[in-house]
Write a protein that holds these residues in place. Structure first.
Motif, PDB file in Angstrom:
ATOM      1  N   TRP A   1     -12.759  -4.329   1.054  1.00  0.00           N
ATOM      2  CA  TRP A   1     -13.156  -3.214   0.175  1.00  0.00           C
ATOM      3  C   TRP A   1     -13.610  -3.697  -1.197  1.00  0.00           C
ATOM      4  O   TRP A   1     -14.706  -3.341  -1.655  1.00  0.00           O
ATOM      5  CB  TRP A   1     -12.018  -2.197   0.060  1.00  0.00           C
ATOM      6  CG  TRP A   1     -12.273  -1.099  -0.924  1.00  0.00           C
ATOM      7  CD1 TRP A   1     -13.279  -0.173  -0.895  1.00  0.00           C
ATOM      8  CD2 TRP A   1     -11.516  -0.812  -2.104  1.00  0.00           C
ATOM      9  NE1 TRP A   1     -13.187   0.674  -1.983  1.00  0.00           N
ATOM     10  CE2 TRP A   1     -12.107   0.309  -2.741  1.00  0.00           C
ATOM     11  CE3 TRP A   1     -10.377  -1.375  -2.682  1.00  0.00           C
ATOM     12  CZ2 TRP A   1     -11.611   0.857  -3.920  1.00  0.00           C
ATOM     13  CZ3 TRP A   1      -9.878  -0.826  -3.851  1.00  0.00           C
ATOM     14  CH2 TRP A   1     -10.489   0.269  -4.464  1.00  0.00           C
TER      15      TRP A   1
ATOM     16  N   ASP B   1      -1.221  -5.173   9.431  1.00  0.00           N
ATOM     17  CA  ASP B   1      -2.152  -4.796  10.493  1.00  0.00           C
ATOM     18  C   ASP B   1      -1.568  -4.970  11.890  1.00  0.00           C
ATOM     19  O   ASP B   1      -1.886  -4.209  12.805  1.00  0.00           O
ATOM     20  CB  ASP B   1      -3.475  -5.549  10.356  1.00  0.00           C
ATOM     21  CG  ASP B   1      -3.309  -7.054  10.372  1.00  0.00           C
ATOM     22  OD1 ASP B   1      -2.265  -7.566   9.933  1.00  0.00           O
ATOM     23  OD2 ASP B   1      -4.241  -7.739  10.823  1.00  0.00           O
TER      24      ASP B   1
ATOM     25  N   TYR C   1     -13.066   3.444   0.897  1.00  0.00           N
ATOM     26  CA  TYR C   1     -13.337   2.177   1.588  1.00  0.00           C
ATOM     27  C   TYR C   1     -14.755   1.738   1.274  1.00  0.00           C
ATOM     28  O   TYR C   1     -15.497   2.417   0.563  1.00  0.00           O
ATOM     29  CB  TYR C   1     -13.043   2.298   3.084  1.00  0.00           C
ATOM     30  CG  TYR C   1     -14.193   2.738   3.973  1.00  0.00           C
ATOM     31  CD1 TYR C   1     -14.892   1.799   4.734  1.00  0.00           C
ATOM     32  CD2 TYR C   1     -14.577   4.072   4.061  1.00  0.00           C
ATOM     33  CE1 TYR C   1     -15.930   2.192   5.562  1.00  0.00           C
ATOM     34  CE2 TYR C   1     -15.606   4.473   4.886  1.00  0.00           C
ATOM     35  CZ  TYR C   1     -16.287   3.523   5.636  1.00  0.00           C
ATOM     36  OH  TYR C   1     -17.319   3.907   6.456  1.00  0.00           O
TER      37      TYR C   1
ATOM     38  N   SER D   1      -5.850   1.211   4.238  1.00  0.00           N
ATOM     39  CA  SER D   1      -6.574  -0.028   3.952  1.00  0.00           C
ATOM     40  C   SER D   1      -7.561  -0.305   5.068  1.00  0.00           C
ATOM     41  O   SER D   1      -7.349   0.089   6.221  1.00  0.00           O
ATOM     42  CB  SER D   1      -5.608  -1.211   3.802  1.00  0.00           C
ATOM     43  OG  SER D   1      -5.017  -1.545   5.043  1.00  0.00           O
ATOM     44  N   SER D   2      -8.651  -0.979   4.733  1.00  0.00           N
ATOM     45  CA  SER D   2      -9.695  -1.267   5.716  1.00  0.00           C
ATOM     46  C   SER D   2      -9.201  -2.213   6.805  1.00  0.00           C
ATOM     47  O   SER D   2      -9.541  -2.052   7.983  1.00  0.00           O
ATOM     48  CB  SER D   2     -10.918  -1.868   5.013  1.00  0.00           C
ATOM     49  OG  SER D   2     -11.484  -0.940   4.120  1.00  0.00           O
ATOM     50  N   ARG D   3      -8.417  -3.215   6.407  1.00  0.00           N
ATOM     51  CA  ARG D   3      -7.907  -4.168   7.399  1.00  0.00           C
ATOM     52  C   ARG D   3      -7.099  -3.452   8.471  1.00  0.00           C
ATOM     53  O   ARG D   3      -7.317  -3.654   9.674  1.00  0.00           O
ATOM     54  CB  ARG D   3      -7.039  -5.209   6.708  1.00  0.00           C
ATOM     55  CG  ARG D   3      -6.420  -6.250   7.645  1.00  0.00           C
ATOM     56  CD  ARG D   3      -5.264  -6.965   6.969  1.00  0.00           C
ATOM     57  NE  ARG D   3      -4.187  -6.039   6.643  1.00  0.00           N
ATOM     58  CZ  ARG D   3      -3.139  -6.342   5.891  1.00  0.00           C
ATOM     59  NH1 ARG D   3      -3.049  -7.524   5.333  1.00  0.00           N
ATOM     60  NH2 ARG D   3      -2.203  -5.431   5.650  1.00  0.00           N
TER      61      ARG D   3
ATOM     62  N   SER E   1      -9.158  -7.692  -5.243  1.00  0.00           N
ATOM     63  CA  SER E   1      -8.396  -8.469  -4.270  1.00  0.00           C
ATOM     64  C   SER E   1      -9.354  -9.137  -3.299  1.00  0.00           C
ATOM     65  O   SER E   1     -10.476  -8.662  -3.072  1.00  0.00           O
ATOM     66  CB  SER E   1      -7.437  -7.555  -3.504  1.00  0.00           C
ATOM     67  OG  SER E   1      -6.508  -6.939  -4.375  1.00  0.00           O
ATOM     68  N   ASP E   2      -8.921 -10.245  -2.719  1.00  0.00           N
ATOM     69  CA  ASP E   2      -9.739 -10.976  -1.755  1.00  0.00           C
ATOM     70  C   ASP E   2      -9.662 -10.253  -0.410  1.00  0.00           C
ATOM     71  O   ASP E   2      -8.874 -10.585   0.469  1.00  0.00           O
ATOM     72  CB  ASP E   2      -9.234 -12.415  -1.624  1.00  0.00           C
ATOM     73  CG  ASP E   2     -10.174 -13.272  -0.789  1.00  0.00           C
ATOM     74  OD1 ASP E   2     -11.266 -12.774  -0.431  1.00  0.00           O
ATOM     75  OD2 ASP E   2      -9.821 -14.420  -0.486  1.00  0.00           O
ATOM     76  N   TYR E   3     -10.544  -9.253  -0.300  1.00  0.00           N
ATOM     77  CA  TYR E   3     -10.386  -8.272   0.761  1.00  0.00           C
ATOM     78  C   TYR E   3     -11.700  -7.526   0.917  1.00  0.00           C
ATOM     79  O   TYR E   3     -12.522  -7.483  -0.009  1.00  0.00           O
ATOM     80  CB  TYR E   3      -9.229  -7.353   0.331  1.00  0.00           C
ATOM     81  CG  TYR E   3      -8.871  -6.262   1.272  1.00  0.00           C
ATOM     82  CD1 TYR E   3      -8.163  -6.528   2.431  1.00  0.00           C
ATOM     83  CD2 TYR E   3      -9.224  -4.942   0.986  1.00  0.00           C
ATOM     84  CE1 TYR E   3      -7.821  -5.499   3.286  1.00  0.00           C
ATOM     85  CE2 TYR E   3      -8.889  -3.913   1.836  1.00  0.00           C
ATOM     86  CZ  TYR E   3      -8.183  -4.206   2.986  1.00  0.00           C
ATOM     87  OH  TYR E   3      -7.843  -3.195   3.842  1.00  0.00           O
TER      88      TYR E   3
ATOM     89  N   LEU F   1      -3.636 -11.445  -2.440  1.00  0.00           N
ATOM     90  CA  LEU F   1      -2.678 -10.376  -2.681  1.00  0.00           C
ATOM     91  C   LEU F   1      -1.363 -10.946  -3.211  1.00  0.00           C
ATOM     92  O   LEU F   1      -0.982 -12.073  -2.892  1.00  0.00           O
ATOM     93  CB  LEU F   1      -2.418  -9.603  -1.391  1.00  0.00           C
ATOM     94  CG  LEU F   1      -3.634  -8.941  -0.729  1.00  0.00           C
ATOM     95  CD1 LEU F   1      -3.209  -8.205   0.521  1.00  0.00           C
ATOM     96  CD2 LEU F   1      -4.335  -8.005  -1.691  1.00  0.00           C
TER      97      LEU F   1
ATOM     98  N   GLU G   1       0.805  -1.223   0.000  1.00  0.00           N
ATOM     99  CA  GLU G   1       0.000   0.000   0.000  1.00  0.00           C
ATOM    100  C   GLU G   1       0.837   1.271   0.000  1.00  0.00           C
ATOM    101  O   GLU G   1       0.302   2.366   0.207  1.00  0.00           O
ATOM    102  CB  GLU G   1      -0.929  -0.007   1.214  1.00  0.00           C
ATOM    103  CG  GLU G   1      -2.127  -0.919   1.096  1.00  0.00           C
ATOM    104  CD  GLU G   1      -3.223  -0.337   0.218  1.00  0.00           C
ATOM    105  OE1 GLU G   1      -3.788   0.706   0.561  1.00  0.00           O
ATOM    106  OE2 GLU G   1      -3.506  -0.942  -0.836  1.00  0.00           O
TER     107      GLU G   1
ATOM    108  N   LEU H   1      -5.604  -4.184  -4.848  1.00  0.00           N
ATOM    109  CA  LEU H   1      -4.905  -3.325  -3.908  1.00  0.00           C
ATOM    110  C   LEU H   1      -3.491  -3.003  -4.372  1.00  0.00           C
ATOM    111  O   LEU H   1      -2.764  -3.867  -4.865  1.00  0.00           O
ATOM    112  CB  LEU H   1      -4.846  -3.985  -2.527  1.00  0.00           C
ATOM    113  CG  LEU H   1      -6.183  -4.213  -1.830  1.00  0.00           C
ATOM    114  CD1 LEU H   1      -5.957  -4.673  -0.398  1.00  0.00           C
ATOM    115  CD2 LEU H   1      -7.038  -2.960  -1.834  1.00  0.00           C
TER     116      LEU H   1
END
Length: 372
Positions: free
Chosen positions: A161, A67, A114, A90-92, A157-159, A188, A27, A213
Motif C-alpha cells: 500500500w 496473513d 488500499y 491490510s493488503s497482504r 512501511s515497506d509494504y 514494520l 493493525e 502501518l
C-alpha cells in the motif's frame, strides 16, 4: 399456530457473516473499527428482521495481523457456513484471504484504504484508493508549504500500500512541477525514529507524507512532534478519529489527511449516522470512516438480499453491484463493473484536537480497477 410459526421460520433468510479482522497485532487500531461498523449494521438489521424476513448471524475471528492466520481462519469460516466474509485491514492479508475466497467462491467485503488495482468477482471494496485522494491532496499540500521549505518527503512501511501511494504521489507531483525531496520505506516495527527524522530535517521538506502501518504511524507522530525543528507539515494517509486514541494531542495537532467521512461533517446524513452509531455502539465508541465503510458494506449486502430474497452467494454477487446508497456522507455508489466505490472526499485537518474539514473535494469516481 405451530404451522404458522414453522412457515414464518422457513420464510426467514439467514445470512452468515464472518468478520476476519485484526483485533491484535499491528493493525488492531483498524480492525476494531471495522468490527464496530459490522456489528452496528448487523444489530440494526436484526432489529428489523421480523419485518424484512432477513436475519444475520455474525461470527468474529481475530486474524492477529498475520496473513497465515488470516488464511486459516478464512477457510475455517467458510467451512462453518459463512455466506460472506468481512475484513481484513491490510493488503497482504486481503490477498491471502482472497486465494481462499476464490477457491470456495465466497465474497469478501473489504472496507479499508488500499493501493488500488485489485479486481475479483469475489471482492467488494468500500475503499478509498489513491485515485480518490492523491490528485486533490497534492496541490493543497503544495499551497500550504511553509516559507523556506519545499517538496514532499514520502515515508511509508515497506509494504504494497505505501509503495503504491508513493508511486501515485510522484506522478501527481511531476504533473505540477513539484518535487519529492526524500523517500523512505521502513520495515514494520520501527523502534528508533531518530535517523529518519534527521533525514526529513536535512531534506528541508515542506510536508512529510506518512503511510506507516498501524501503531508505527502513532509512534512516529509522537517522536516527530518533539523533533520537528523545521516546522514541516505532516500529512497522514488513512488518518481518522481512532488514530488519535492512545497518543498525546500534541502529536497529531495540525495533521492533514483526505477521507470520505468525518464525525465533524455538518450534514444531515452525518448527524443521522452518528446518532444511530451512538444508540447501537454506545456514547464512548470512537466512530471513524472505517466504521462507516464497514457498515455501508453490510447495508449494500442487505439491499441485495432483500432484492433476491436469498443468501445464495453467486446470486448475491450478481445483485450487489450498481447500487447507490446514502450512509454517512452523501450518496455513494458501488459499481458493478469493478466492485469499487464512487465516494465523496474531503480534505481535513486536526485543529485544536479535532479532525475537521478544510476543503470539500466532492464526488470522485476513480478509473475502473479491473482495467488497472
Amino acid at each position: 399456530r405451530e404451522q404458522m410459526e414453522a412457515a414464518k421460520a422457513q420464510a426467514v433468510v439467514v445470512v452468515k457473516v464472518a468478520a476476519v479482522v485484526p483485533l491484535s497485532g499491528g493493525e488492531r487500531l483498524f480492525g476494531t473499527q471495522g468490527l464496530l461498523g459490522t456489528r452496528m449494521a448487523v444489530a440494526e438489521l436484526n432489529a428489523a428482521a421480523a419485518e424484512t424476513g432477513v436475519r444475520y448471524e455474525l461470527a468474529v475471528f481475530d486474524e492477529e495481523t498475520d496473513d497465515k492466520v488470516a488464511t486459516r481462519l478464512t477457510e475455517q469460516a467458510i467451512k462453518e457456513g459463512a455466506t460472506v466474509l468481512v475484513g481484513p485491514t491490510s493488503s497482504r492479508d486481503r490477498d491471502a484471504m482472497m486465494v481462499v475466497c476464490e477457491k470456495y467462491k465466497t465474497p469478501l467485503l473489504y472496507g479499508t484504504d488500499y493501493e488500488g488495482g485489485v479486481y475479483s468477482r469475489y471482492l467488494f471494496c468500500y475503499s478509498p484508493i489513491p485515485a480518490h485522494y492523491v490528485d486533490p491532496l497534492v496541490p493543497y499540500l503544495l499551497e500550504q508549504s511553509p516559507a523556506g521549505l519545499n517538496g514532499l518527503f514520502l515515508l511509508g512501511s515497506d509494504y504494497v500500500w505505501p509503495r503504491g501511494l508513493h508511486s501515485s504521489f510522484r506522478k501527481r507531483l511531476a504533473s505540477l512541477n513539484g518535487e519529492v525531496v526524500g523517500e523512505a520505506v521502513l520495515a514494520l516495527g520501527v523502534g528508533d525514529w531518530s535517523d529518519i527524522v534527521a533525514q526529513i530535517a536535512s531534506s528541508k521538506a515542506a510536508v512529510v507524507v506518512v503511510s506507516l502501518l498501524g501503531s508505527d504511524g502513532q509512534s512516529f507522530l509522537e517522536y516527530f512532534c518533539k523533533h520537528n525543528a523545521n516546522g514541516t507539515l505532516v500529512c497522514v494517509m488513512a488518518f481518522n478519529e481512532n488514530y488519535m486514541n492512545g497518543i498525546s494531542p500534541d502529536s497529531y495537532e495540525g495533521v492533514i489527511t483526505c477521507t470520505h467521512f468525518l464525525c465533524s461533517l455538518d450534514t444531515p446524513e452525518t448527524k443521522s449516522f452518528l446518532s444511530k452509531a451512538r444508540s447501537i455502539l454506545g456514547d464512548d465508541a470512537t466512530i471513524s470512516y472505517m466504521v462507516e465503510s464497514h457498515y455501508g458494506l453490510i447495508r449494500l449486502l442487505h439491499n441485495a438480499v432483500l432484492k433476491v430474497q436469498s443468501a445464495d452467494k453467486e446470486v448475491l454477487i450478481d445483485t450487489m453491484g450498481d447500487q447507490t446508497i446514502t450512509v454517512g456522507h452523501g450518496e455513494v455508489r458501488l459499481r458493478a463493473a469493478d466492485h469499487h466505490m464512487d465516494l465523496n472526499m474531503v480534505i481535513a485537518k486536526v485543529v485544536n484536537g479535532k479532525l475537521v474539514p478544510v476543503k470539500n473535494v466532492g464526488r470522485v469516481s476513480p478509473p475502473l480497477q479491473c482495467a488497472v
